[in-house]
Motif scaffolding. Structure first.
Motif: not given
Length: 100
Positions: A42, A69-71, A46, A74, A66-67, A38, A52
């Motif tokens: 990401l 995972w990003e959240r 980035a 972060a 995907l959102q 993952k 994406r």
């Protein structure tokens, strides 16, 4: 030697000086997403190695997945991407404050 025509760069230089190529990405048929895979995906998004849309289509992911995972990455770093941690962190985010 034959090189397959692709959109976008074949390699990018990361801020720390490492070079990331498309060969570093997980296999398109990946079914088990461990935290390291993952994180690599990401990082590729980035850094501009892949888009994406390409990631969603190639890896059969949903936009929401995907959102999330990003959240989680972060907010909690790589530890937030671990399957056992996702439940813990999602519970913490979804908890309502207890009234006295």
């Amino acid at each position: 030697m034959y090189l397959k025509k692709i959109e976008g760069p074949r390699a990018v230089t990361l801020p720390d000086g490492r070079v990331m190529t498309r060969a570093d990405l997980p296999a398109p048929e990946t079914g088990r997403w461990v935290a390291s895979r993952k994180a690599r995906l990401l990082l590729a998004i980035a850094s501009g190695l892949i888009s994406r849309d390409y990631a969603i289509e190639t890896y059969d992911l949903s936009e929401e997945e995907l959102q999330s995972w990003e959240r989680l990455a972060a907010r909690h770093g790589a530890a937030g991407l671990q399957a056992r941690s996702i439940q813990k962190y999602r519970q913490l985010e979804g908890e309502l404050p207890k009234l006295p």
